[in-house]
Design an enzyme around this catalytic site. Structure first.
Site, PDB file in Angstrom:
ATOM      1  N   SER A 132       0.824  -1.209   0.000  1.00 26.40           N
ATOM      2  CA  SER A 132       0.000   0.000   0.000  1.00 26.40           C
ATOM      3  C   SER A 132       0.857   1.257   0.000  1.00 26.40           C
ATOM      4  O   SER A 132       0.608   2.179  -0.786  1.00 26.40           O
ATOM      5  CB  SER A 132      -0.900   0.040   1.241  1.00 26.40           C
ATOM      6  OG  SER A 132      -1.883  -0.935   1.155  1.00 26.40           O
ATOM      7  N   TYR A 225      -9.807  -8.393  -2.935  1.00 24.09           N
ATOM      8  CA  TYR A 225      -9.144  -8.271  -4.233  1.00 24.09           C
ATOM      9  C   TYR A 225     -10.109  -8.549  -5.375  1.00 24.09           C
ATOM     10  O   TYR A 225     -11.182  -9.104  -5.175  1.00 24.09           O
ATOM     11  CB  TYR A 225      -7.990  -9.275  -4.332  1.00 24.09           C
ATOM     12  CG  TYR A 225      -6.775  -8.892  -3.549  1.00 24.09           C
ATOM     13  CD1 TYR A 225      -6.001  -7.804  -3.916  1.00 24.09           C
ATOM     14  CD2 TYR A 225      -6.397  -9.627  -2.433  1.00 24.09           C
ATOM     15  CE1 TYR A 225      -4.878  -7.451  -3.197  1.00 24.09           C
ATOM     16  CE2 TYR A 225      -5.268  -9.284  -1.707  1.00 24.09           C
ATOM     17  CZ  TYR A 225      -4.512  -8.203  -2.095  1.00 24.09           C
ATOM     18  OH  TYR A 225      -3.404  -7.857  -1.390  1.00 24.09           O
TER      19      TYR A 225
HETATM   20  P1  NAD Z   1      -4.130  -4.444  -6.659  1.00 20.29           P
HETATM   21  O1  NAD Z   1      -2.839  -3.706  -6.819  1.00 20.29           O
HETATM   22  O2  NAD Z   1      -4.118  -5.923  -6.524  1.00 20.29           O
HETATM   23  O3  NAD Z   1      -5.078  -4.061  -7.901  1.00 20.29           O
HETATM   24  C1  NAD Z   1      -5.336  -2.720  -8.270  1.00 20.29           C
HETATM   25  C2  NAD Z   1      -6.799  -2.579  -8.647  1.00 20.29           C
HETATM   26  O4  NAD Z   1      -7.035  -3.169  -9.926  1.00 20.29           O
HETATM   27  C3  NAD Z   1      -7.763  -3.248  -7.689  1.00 20.29           C
HETATM   28  O5  NAD Z   1      -8.629  -2.276  -7.153  1.00 20.29           O
HETATM   29  C4  NAD Z   1      -8.494  -4.265  -8.567  1.00 20.29           C
HETATM   30  O6  NAD Z   1      -9.831  -4.447  -8.194  1.00 20.29           O
HETATM   31  C5  NAD Z   1      -8.371  -3.624  -9.938  1.00 20.29           C
HETATM   32  N1  NAD Z   1      -8.597  -4.525 -11.087  1.00 20.29           N
HETATM   33  C6  NAD Z   1      -8.207  -5.812 -11.257  1.00 20.29           C
HETATM   34  N2  NAD Z   1      -8.631  -6.292 -12.453  1.00 20.29           N
HETATM   35  C7  NAD Z   1      -9.295  -5.262 -13.066  1.00 20.29           C
HETATM   36  C8  NAD Z   1      -9.954  -5.125 -14.316  1.00 20.29           C
HETATM   37  N3  NAD Z   1     -10.007  -6.127 -15.192  1.00 20.29           N
HETATM   38  N4  NAD Z   1     -10.525  -3.930 -14.611  1.00 20.29           N
HETATM   39  C9  NAD Z   1     -10.473  -2.904 -13.717  1.00 20.29           C
HETATM   40  N5  NAD Z   1      -9.857  -2.971 -12.525  1.00 20.29           N
HETATM   41  C10 NAD Z   1      -9.281  -4.144 -12.190  1.00 20.29           C
HETATM   42  O7  NAD Z   1      -4.973  -3.869  -5.443  1.00 20.29           O
HETATM   43  P2  NAD Z   1      -4.503  -3.074  -4.156  1.00 20.29           P
HETATM   44  O8  NAD Z   1      -4.372  -1.642  -4.506  1.00 20.29           O
HETATM   45  O9  NAD Z   1      -3.315  -3.734  -3.581  1.00 20.29           O
HETATM   46  O10 NAD Z   1      -5.745  -3.222  -3.179  1.00 20.29           O
HETATM   47  C11 NAD Z   1      -6.796  -4.122  -3.386  1.00 20.29           C
HETATM   48  C12 NAD Z   1      -7.719  -4.172  -2.177  1.00 20.29           C
HETATM   49  O11 NAD Z   1      -7.035  -4.433  -0.962  1.00 20.29           O
HETATM   50  C13 NAD Z   1      -8.510  -2.920  -1.910  1.00 20.29           C
HETATM   51  O12 NAD Z   1      -9.792  -3.324  -1.488  1.00 20.29           O
HETATM   52  C14 NAD Z   1      -7.837  -2.282  -0.752  1.00 20.29           C
HETATM   53  O13 NAD Z   1      -8.690  -1.427  -0.044  1.00 20.29           O
HETATM   54  C15 NAD Z   1      -7.472  -3.506   0.019  1.00 20.29           C
HETATM   55  N6  NAD Z   1      -6.369  -3.206   0.931  1.00 20.29           N
HETATM   56  C16 NAD Z   1      -6.488  -3.533   2.258  1.00 20.29           C
HETATM   57  C17 NAD Z   1      -5.440  -3.236   3.120  1.00 20.29           C
HETATM   58  C18 NAD Z   1      -5.505  -3.558   4.577  1.00 20.29           C
HETATM   59  O14 NAD Z   1      -6.586  -3.582   5.144  1.00 20.29           O
HETATM   60  N7  NAD Z   1      -4.360  -3.841   5.209  1.00 20.29           N
HETATM   61  C19 NAD Z   1      -4.308  -2.654   2.657  1.00 20.29           C
HETATM   62  C20 NAD Z   1      -4.228  -2.342   1.299  1.00 20.29           C
HETATM   63  C21 NAD Z   1      -5.265  -2.648   0.441  1.00 20.29           C
END
Ligand code: NAD
Length: 375
Positions: A132, A225
């Site tokens: 993140s 995810y």
């Molecule tokens: P990621 O880097 O894995 O992916 C980036 C984004 O791409 C995601 O939002 C995903 O839904 C989107 N995506 C995937 N395929 C797609 C498609 N075909 N078209 C459009 N969009 C698409 O994701 P991330 O930024 O690491 O975070 C994902 C989730 O994890 C989020 O819900 C975030 O809030 C959560 N999260 C939780 C914590 C925590 O509680 N510790 C920390 C970080 C993230």
């Protein structure tokens, strides 16, 4: 005896971050740890040796030989792993899906390694979440790169020479990087839209003052995810997106699915339908690319004049703040185990158990174990 914590200069070309900052070194010292650093450890992030108060400075081989804990940004090299004492702890980005020989070396050297990418994304883990903190840097920088390359202003301007309409910016994927990109593009005054396949992102996108672009595809997976789209869903997304893309001046793509190649979302035909002068920045270029035609580390111009930028090393382009956040993430993780200067690993804590890659001559992460056995 006090735990000796070591950090070295990163050796991967283009890597400018450092795993330990003066601020975190001070906090670790206050916890009773001893710190040994390679000389010039923070130089690429502008942290001088002298800023690391009460830390010892040494050569890399000498520091490695003394390390109870090695903190890294990029995975350690095979030579560095061989120079560590058996039973030492390594904490950093270890990219277990990429180089089975590295995981084997960690296992065979009986290193206890923690791959921060494996950290469960629970509420308690947020302060340790390197994915993140570094994604936030990427999202911010990607928009600045796009603004620099665009032949237009982002904001609306009312001037004596007439009114300039704001640029229309689309952010594809609204995870951590995407939401930061939306916020940054909004601050620059662009008209911003975003979309994602996880339905909960609609509210998040709107709360940043952007519009949710509804392409009619929802694909929430497990653990917050996205899941991979089915062929039918992909086709629907592409059809709806092709039409919409014609209106945008700038597109920043950030979509990812954990453990898989980045999804291909924008085809060459869709690029061909965009306005001349439009700019696409593909953050996913390093992991396969969201856009057909982007090349990692290169800028390419399509036949119809769309600039395709395949970014690499984005967190390294803001090494001061990226290192500060990264080092704090590692500190918060280490703090779970550091009591009165001594390191005690609580294997009943899921954050310790699930982040562990290798321990006591074994690979603890099942998918990596399979990968290594097949290599
Ligand atoms: P990621 O880097 O894995 O992916 C980036 C984004 O791409 C995601 O939002 C995903 O839904 C989107 N995506 C995937 N395929 C797609 C498609 N075909 N078209 C459009 N969009 C698409 O994701 P991330 O930024 O690491 O975070 C994902 C989730 O994890 C989020 O819900 C975030 O809030 C959560 N999260 C939780 C914590 C925590 O509680 N510790 C920390 C970080 C993230």
């Amino acid at each position: 005896m006090a735990t000796t914590i070591v950090a070295l200069r990163e050796t991967v070309p283009g890597e400018r971050r450092v795993a330990l900052t003066p601020e975190v070194a001070k906090k670790l010292r206050a916890k009773g740890a001893r710190i040994v650093l390679q000389d010039g450890v923070g130089a690429t992030a502008y942290f001088a040796d002298g800023a690391y108060a009460d830390c010892e400075v040494s050569s890399a081989p000498d520091a490695l030989a003394q390390a109870d804990v090695l903190l890294t940004v990029q995975p350690p090299s095979l030579e560095q792993i061989a120079a560590l004492r058996e039973g030492a702890v390594v904490i950093g980005h270890l990219q277990p899906h990429l180089a089975p020989e590295r995981t084997k070396a960690l296992r065979d050297r009986r290193i206890t390694s923690f791959a921060m990418e494996l950290l469960p994304r629970t509420t308690r883990a947020q302060a340790m979440d390197v994915l993140s903190s570094q994604a936030a840097v990427s999202g911010y920088k990607a928009v600045l790169i796009a603004a620099e390359a665009a032949p237009k202003f982002f904001p609306m301007l009312t001037t004596a020479a007439g009114t300039i309409r704001p640029s229309k910016v689309l952010i594809v994927g609204a995870g951590v990087a995407g939401l930061q990109a939306i916020a940054t593009a909004r601050r620059l005054g662009a008209q911003v839209e975003g979309f994602d396949v996880r339905p909960e992102t609609k509210e998040q996108i709107e709360s940043l003052g952007a519009k949710f672009l509804d392409l009619g595809v929802s694909a929430a997976g497990s653990g917050g995810y996205a899941r991979e789209l089915t062929a039918e869903e992909r086709e629907q997304q592409q059809r709806a997106l092709a039409e919409q893309l014609k209106a945008f001046d700038v597109v920043v793509t950030t979509a990812a699915v954990p453990g898989r190649k980045a999804p291909r979302i924008i085809s060459a035909a869709m690029v061909a339908g965009m306005k001349p002068g439009a700019v696409i920045v593909d953050i996913a270029a390093e992991t396969g690319g969201n856009v057909e035609g982007t090349e990692a580390g290169r800028i390419v111009t399509s036949a119809n004049g769309v600039t395709l930028i395949g970014t690499i090393h984005l967190p390294s382009s803001a090494p001061v703040h990226a290192s500060e956040m990264y080092a704090r993430n590692l500190y918060n993780f280490l703090e779970l185990s550091l009591k009165d200067g001594a390191l005690t690993l609580d294997w009943d804590d899921e954050l310790i158990a699930k982040t562990c890659l290798t321990h006591a001559g074994e690979i603890r992460h099942e998918p990596t174990k399979v990968l290594v056995s097949e290599a």
